[in-house]
Enzyme design. Sequence first.
Site, PDB file in Angstrom:
ATOM      1  N   SER A 132       1.693  -8.922  -6.594  1.00 16.28           N
ATOM      2  CA  SER A 132       0.649  -8.746  -7.309  1.00 16.28           C
ATOM      3  C   SER A 132       0.740  -9.319  -8.908  1.00 16.28           C
ATOM      4  CB  SER A 132      -0.819  -8.722  -7.637  1.00 16.28           C
ATOM      5  OG  SER A 132      -1.589  -8.141  -8.228  1.00 16.28           O
TER       6      SER A 132
ATOM      7  N   TYR B 106      -5.259  -0.258  -6.850  1.00 18.88           N
ATOM      8  CA  TYR B 106      -4.765  -1.226  -6.132  1.00 18.88           C
ATOM      9  C   TYR B 106      -3.362  -1.634  -6.257  1.00 18.88           C
ATOM     10  CZ  TYR B 106      -4.235  -6.508  -4.719  1.00 18.88           C
ATOM     11  OH  TYR B 106      -3.638  -7.774  -5.205  1.00 18.88           O
TER      12      TYR B 106
END
Length: 251
Positions: free
Chosen positions: A144, A157
């Site tokens: 990501s 995250y």
Amino acid sequence: MKDAFGIPQSLLILGGTSEIALATARRLIARRTRTVWLAGRPTPALEEAAEQLRRLGADTRTVAFDALAPESHEAVLGKVFAEGDIDLVLMAFGVLGDQAVDEREPVLAVRIAQTNYTGAVSSGLVCAGALQTQGHGSLVVLSSVAGERARRSNFIYGSSKAGLDTFTQGLGDALYGTGVHVMVVRPGFVRTRMTAGLPEAPLATTPEAVAAAIELGLRRRSETVWVPGALRVVMSALRHAPRAVFRRLPI
């Protein structure tokens, strides 16, 4: 084995209900892929995903897989590889969490790290070893852009994805020249169930767009894929922004 255009005949998805992974599977089945393994926790959603792919013509099987049970990964994934060569492993599991809640509940924050990073290290090494034994295949890992630089809004995250990204790059270097291709995919904001209800970020994309980028990356044997491609430039600028400036950005 893959065809001349890099399309796999067999596919193993870790995270068998991932919308990005299933969009990728549909795209590859339309091209050539004939055997699909969906690895995930046994749920009606996993079985429904398998049935959808069967209706597209793929021999689709499910296998019980839990990212939080690394002690089981070698046995569970070993059984899949024992059934025949796997041309492509797509690692697509992960959890986003809730930053505000997770900061107050360290146990929940650790669970994110264990799922997104520790579980991926374990299963990634198992699959890499099996692919190396075969002498061919690709390992594609969904990272990501959140891992590029810690942001106040999602640093728990993001830190797990940063670890995953670094691990995957190193694994790719370790496997260079063995016949195993490793590719990191760095999407930005993807419109999925996981991001439903969140404010949409600039350059938002879709599972289908990520799937198309994955297919192109396989054909080109890319090592890193950004989705959309413009994020490469954007994240390069953000990565080098002074911390005092970065802290004030509305991201």
